[in-house]
Enzyme design. Sequence first.
Site, short mmCIF file in Angstrom:
data_model
loop_
_atom_site.label_atom_id
_atom_site.label_comp_id
_atom_site.label_asym_id
_atom_site.label_seq_id
_atom_site.Cartn_x
_atom_site.Cartn_y
_atom_site.Cartn_z
N PHE A 80 62.31 36.08 32.88
CA PHE A 80 61.28 36.71 31.16
C PHE A 80 61.58 38.03 31.09
CE2 PHE A 80 59.85 32.01 30.67
CZ PHE A 80 60.87 31.58 30.63
N SER A 130 39.64 33.35 28.04
CA SER A 130 41.06 34.25 28.60
C SER A 130 40.54 35.70 28.59
CB SER A 130 42.07 33.75 28.09
OG SER A 130 43.59 33.99 28.26
N LYS A 166 40.80 31.09 21.08
CA LYS A 166 39.84 31.99 21.73
C LYS A 166 38.76 33.17 21.26
CE LYS A 166 40.65 29.39 25.62
NZ LYS A 166 40.27 27.86 26.52
N ARG A 178 60.05 36.54 27.21
CA ARG A 178 59.97 35.95 26.33
C ARG A 178 59.08 36.30 25.05
NH1 ARG A 178 55.97 31.50 29.43
NH2 ARG A 178 54.43 33.93 29.58
N GLY A 225 40.43 21.82 26.38
CA GLY A 225 40.81 22.59 25.35
C GLY A 225 42.49 21.97 25.51
N ASP A 265 36.77 12.61 24.27
CA ASP A 265 36.58 13.58 23.30
C ASP A 265 35.60 14.72 23.08
OD1 ASP A 265 38.10 15.06 21.39
OD2 ASP A 265 39.46 14.35 21.68
N ASN A 321 45.12 35.88 35.26
CA ASN A 321 46.16 34.62 35.48
C ASN A 321 45.72 33.68 37.12
OD1 ASN A 321 47.09 36.72 33.98
ND2 ASN A 321 49.09 34.99 34.21
N TYR A 343 46.35 29.56 20.19
CA TYR A 343 45.85 29.69 21.44
C TYR A 343 45.17 31.31 21.41
CZ TYR A 343 45.14 30.18 26.14
OH TYR A 343 43.83 29.46 27.23
P1 NAD Z 1 43.90 21.92 32.08
O1 NAD Z 1 44.39 21.34 30.53
O2 NAD Z 1 44.31 21.84 33.48
O3 NAD Z 1 42.36 21.26 31.85
C1 NAD Z 1 41.89 20.81 30.69
C2 NAD Z 1 41.17 19.63 30.44
O4 NAD Z 1 40.59 19.52 29.35
C3 NAD Z 1 41.85 18.57 30.77
O5 NAD Z 1 42.18 17.85 32.10
C4 NAD Z 1 42.03 17.80 29.55
O6 NAD Z 1 42.83 16.24 29.44
C5 NAD Z 1 40.69 17.53 28.32
N1 NAD Z 1 41.02 17.74 27.25
C6 NAD Z 1 41.88 18.63 26.10
N2 NAD Z 1 41.17 18.57 25.42
C7 NAD Z 1 40.57 17.47 25.49
C8 NAD Z 1 39.40 16.86 23.91
N3 NAD Z 1 39.98 17.72 23.11
N4 NAD Z 1 38.03 16.46 24.97
C9 NAD Z 1 38.27 16.36 26.02
N5 NAD Z 1 38.98 17.14 27.45
C10 NAD Z 1 40.18 17.21 26.67
O7 NAD Z 1 43.44 23.63 31.68
P2 NAD Z 1 43.11 24.38 32.92
O8 NAD Z 1 44.41 24.92 33.39
O9 NAD Z 1 42.54 23.88 33.65
O10 NAD Z 1 42.27 25.28 32.05
C11 NAD Z 1 40.93 25.13 31.13
C12 NAD Z 1 40.09 25.74 30.42
O11 NAD Z 1 40.50 27.22 30.77
C13 NAD Z 1 41.09 25.73 29.23
O12 NAD Z 1 39.76 25.95 28.33
C14 NAD Z 1 42.40 27.05 29.51
O13 NAD Z 1 42.42 27.72 28.01
C15 NAD Z 1 41.57 28.22 29.68
N6 NAD Z 1 42.10 28.98 30.34
C16 NAD Z 1 43.22 28.47 30.83
C17 NAD Z 1 43.81 29.69 31.89
C18 NAD Z 1 45.03 29.52 32.57
O14 NAD Z 1 45.50 29.99 33.40
N7 NAD Z 1 45.11 28.30 32.61
C19 NAD Z 1 43.80 30.99 31.80
C20 NAD Z 1 42.47 31.18 30.85
C21 NAD Z 1 41.83 30.67 30.21
N1 UDP Z 2 57.80 33.70 34.04
C1 UDP Z 2 58.91 33.99 33.75
N2 UDP Z 2 59.09 32.98 33.58
C2 UDP Z 2 58.57 31.68 33.56
C3 UDP Z 2 57.66 31.39 33.43
C4 UDP Z 2 56.95 32.52 33.30
O1 UDP Z 2 59.06 35.03 33.60
O2 UDP Z 2 59.52 30.21 33.38
C5 UDP Z 2 56.70 35.22 33.07
C6 UDP Z 2 56.80 35.90 32.34
O3 UDP Z 2 57.49 36.13 31.16
C7 UDP Z 2 55.40 36.41 32.48
C8 UDP Z 2 54.36 35.91 33.71
O4 UDP Z 2 55.94 35.42 34.55
O5 UDP Z 2 55.62 37.32 32.33
C9 UDP Z 2 53.05 35.31 33.43
O6 UDP Z 2 53.59 34.14 32.72
P1 UDP Z 2 52.37 33.15 33.23
O7 UDP Z 2 52.72 31.87 31.35
O8 UDP Z 2 52.49 32.24 33.67
O9 UDP Z 2 51.40 33.84 32.34
P2 UDP Z 2 50.93 34.78 30.89
O10 UDP Z 2 52.17 34.98 30.53
O11 UDP Z 2 49.84 33.92 30.51
O12 UDP Z 2 50.08 35.99 31.26
#
Ligand code: NAD
Ligand code: UDP
Length: 336
Positions: free
Chosen positions: A217, A123, A152, A290, A81, A57, A178, A148
Amino acid sequence: MILVTGGAGYIGSHAVLELLNSGYEVVVIDNLSNGALESIERVERITNKKVIFEHGDIRDSAFLKYIFSKYAILSVMHFAGLKAVSESVSSPLQYYDVNVTGTLELIKAMSTAGINKIVFSSSATVYGEAATVPYVESMPRGQSANPYGASKGMVEQIFTDLARADERWSIVLLRYFNPIGAHESGDIGEDPKGVPNNLMPYISQVAVGIREKLTIFGNDYPTRDGTCERDYLHVSDLAEGHVLSLSMLKTPGLYTFNLGTGKPISVLEMVLAFQRVAKVELKYEFGKRRDGDLPAFWADASKAKELLGWEAKRDLAAMIKDTWNWQSKNPNGYNS
Ligand code: NAD
Ligand code: UDP
């Protein structure tokens, strides 16, 4: 050697794959709270290269000390995270603990070990609710609608203050838009636990028959077709952006980049494109808005193009094709 925190997760596993393909050696640390060890094993199979995995962790300072003393780490990519917006509203302390305290523990352990190069997963949410589109890195961060997003923004502020206070640090903040899609092999991809919060995994679970129908949504937003618009980018493009961003770590300072395509796509356009590309019918209905959703946002991605030579190469059809390839090969994700 590069330390990848959260490397067993969705984006981290794709970044590990691209790092290995670019010749880097990688150590992954992950507590597997939302990741899968199987993803690392598959990355090893795809690349025919080894990954060192250590289960632990980021909030555990003794664990981090052990990692930095055992391996010759030069820089860190920090993905670990928590990322579910609605869960962050109901469990804010957990989100601040993992995302903020976890990052602070990581920075402290890096300082003690004399390592000061890091790439952080930020993000587009940090632009806040009042920003105008497209988002440009020079805009100030705004107020976030949920813990969340706030976490960030706090971490970005910590890194900004650190870079100002200590000129040895090189810090890259990557603001993702995204990310969707999966590696072209269809062997690694997004594997959400429970009901997906995000659009693309929800659509692909409807397509594969796990969920009955998608609820869109809101269809009364001030957009082209009334549904929200987002800047979707392929996760492999995002992973390649991480590898390119390592070049910035050579010179101390703080660097911020948007990683997006710059092209907004509406929810309805996504649904129709998915049906066309994957050749499946998707049941959907229009529901209420939403909470906290913004009508439309997308990136000005010109800074990443200019300074990193990065540009999203894969189009929407490729994002959908690769999502569908992953989902149909692995209907229940890594447990298939
Ligand atoms: P994910 O949940 O798939 O990956 C995160 C990983 O971190 C997981 O494998 C989880 O087990 C690990 N983790 C969580 N807490 C931990 C801890 N305390 N110690 C060690 N490991 C830990 O998410 P993701 O989509 O791959 O996102 C990765 C990063 O990118 C995150 O920081 C997320 O906030 C950021 N991010 C993601 C998105 C998205 O849409 N997926 C968008 C913007 C930013
Ligand atoms: N969204 C939707 N139905 C769902 C999930 C998401 O209509 O079941 C829509 C949501 O309202 C947003 C877009 O899809 O307008 C992208 O959502 P997501 O959660 O993937 O990304 P973020 O909101 O973080 O941009």
